[in-house]
Write an enzyme that holds these catalytic residues in place. Structure first.
Site, PDB file in Angstrom:
ATOM      1  N   GLU A 150      -2.011   0.163   7.947  1.00 11.62           N
ATOM      2  CA  GLU A 150      -1.155  -0.877   7.366  1.00 11.62           C
ATOM      3  C   GLU A 150      -0.010  -0.287   6.567  1.00 11.62           C
ATOM      4  OE1 GLU A 150      -1.455  -4.786   4.390  1.00 11.62           O
ATOM      5  OE2 GLU A 150      -3.222  -3.529   4.758  1.00 11.62           O
ATOM      6  N   HIS A 162       2.815  -7.177   4.512  1.00  9.19           N
ATOM      7  CA  HIS A 162       1.450  -6.727   4.727  1.00  9.19           C
ATOM      8  C   HIS A 162       1.006  -7.004   6.160  1.00  9.19           C
ATOM      9  CE1 HIS A 162       0.210  -5.825   0.537  1.00  9.19           C
ATOM     10  NE2 HIS A 162       1.179  -6.676   0.247  1.00  9.19           N
ATOM     11  N   HIS A 195       0.829  -1.206   0.000  1.00 10.39           N
ATOM     12  CA  HIS A 195       0.000   0.000   0.000  1.00 10.39           C
ATOM     13  C   HIS A 195       0.871   1.267   0.000  1.00 10.39           C
ATOM     14  CE1 HIS A 195      -3.081  -2.979   0.620  1.00 10.39           C
ATOM     15  NE2 HIS A 195      -2.388  -3.432   1.648  1.00 10.39           N
ATOM     16  N   GLU A 238       1.552 -11.854   5.617  1.00 14.53           N
ATOM     17  CA  GLU A 238       0.602 -11.126   6.444  1.00 14.53           C
ATOM     18  C   GLU A 238       1.133 -11.272   7.868  1.00 14.53           C
ATOM     19  OE1 GLU A 238      -1.700  -9.325   5.335  1.00 14.53           O
ATOM     20  OE2 GLU A 238      -2.489 -10.129   3.462  1.00 14.53           O
TER      21      GLU A 238
END
Length: 264
Positions: free
Chosen positions: A96, A151, A59, A229
């Protein structure tokens, strides 16, 4: 990441060791953390000399302010997806994109001290994108020996733990990276588990591993690549760790150990 969405732990410098191990894990039900190896047990720097690692911090900080740009559809071979997404955040508002940027910038100098050349897919946490297609292209053009996309998940609050996402076969496109990516994924998983004490996610994947064919960063890669993750940002316990700079340092040291294991 929202909808897009043994080994040893190598502590590469005394500074990283001190930062990583300055605090205990506050949640008693986690697996006990291993005793950190002393600096004298760590092999001399240069173990990753000649290796190229691409770190992809998921992101970006400017994504939310540019919906038209990030929602632009791009081809990921198995379908079309938005160029990028805003990512998730903790209930307290820690985003995030900031988490991934912080961990990436802790990981980068550790790998560089081991001799690796490290490429980031974005230069700061203020921009927009790049698109998932561009992120994959950065790893390909760098001829990376390993690509790691960082992430934080945005699953239901009851979900706890971490998982590593590996590329599924997209025949005729990523055939050559399936096996090395799995080895990379297993090494990252093992080192991250050993180094952080976090459990495998109980809400997705099997034994901390998952295979997907709906992620452009994996489908379009020609280099060994995985996503991690690092925890569920919507889970209270995971969020507390991910919001703690000292624990993020521990995460970075663990990820470095996984990359080192794979690359050597």
């Amino acid at each position: 990441m929202c909808a897009y969405r043994t080994g040893f732990v190598a502590v590469v410098t005394l500074a990283a060791l001190t930062a990583a191990c300055g605090t205990a894990v506050p949640v008693s039900q986690e697996a006990a953390l291993p005793a950190a190896p002393s600096a004298s047990r760590t092999p001399a720097g240069g173990a990753l000399a000649g290796k190229i690692v691409v770190i992809d911090p998921g992101h970006n900080g400017g994504n939310a302010a540019h919906p038209a740009e990030i929602n632009r559809q791009v081809d990921i071979i198995t379908g079309r997806k938005p160029c990028n997404t805003t990512g998730t955040e903790t209930n307290a508002g820690y985003p995030e994109h900031a988490f991934t940027w912080d961990v990436a910038n802790r990981l980068k100098p550790i790998l560089e001290k081991l001799g690796a050349k490290v490429v980031l897919t974005r230069p700061d946490d203020k921009g927009v994108g790049p698109c998932v297609t561009e992120r994959a292209a950065i790893g390909n053009e760098a001829r990376a020996d390993a690509v790691l996309s960082i992430h934080g998940d945005g699953a239901a609050p009851g979900g706890h733990g971490f998982h590593v996402i590996m590329p599924g076969l997209v025949s005729g496109h990523n055939d050559q990276i399936i096996k090395p990516s799995r080895r990379l994924g297993v090494d990252i998983r093992n080192a991250y588990r050993d180094g952080t004490g976090l459990p495998y996610a109980g809400y997705t994947g099997v034994d901390g591993l998952q295979t997907r064919t709906d992620l452009g960063g994996l489908n379009l890669s020609t280099r060994p690549a995985v996503f991690i993750e690092c925890g569920n940002m919507r889970n209270r316990g995971d969020a507390a760790k991910m919001s703690d700079p000292r624990f993020r340092e521990r995460m970075a040291v663990a990820l470095a150990a996984g990359l080192r294991s794979y690359l050597t």
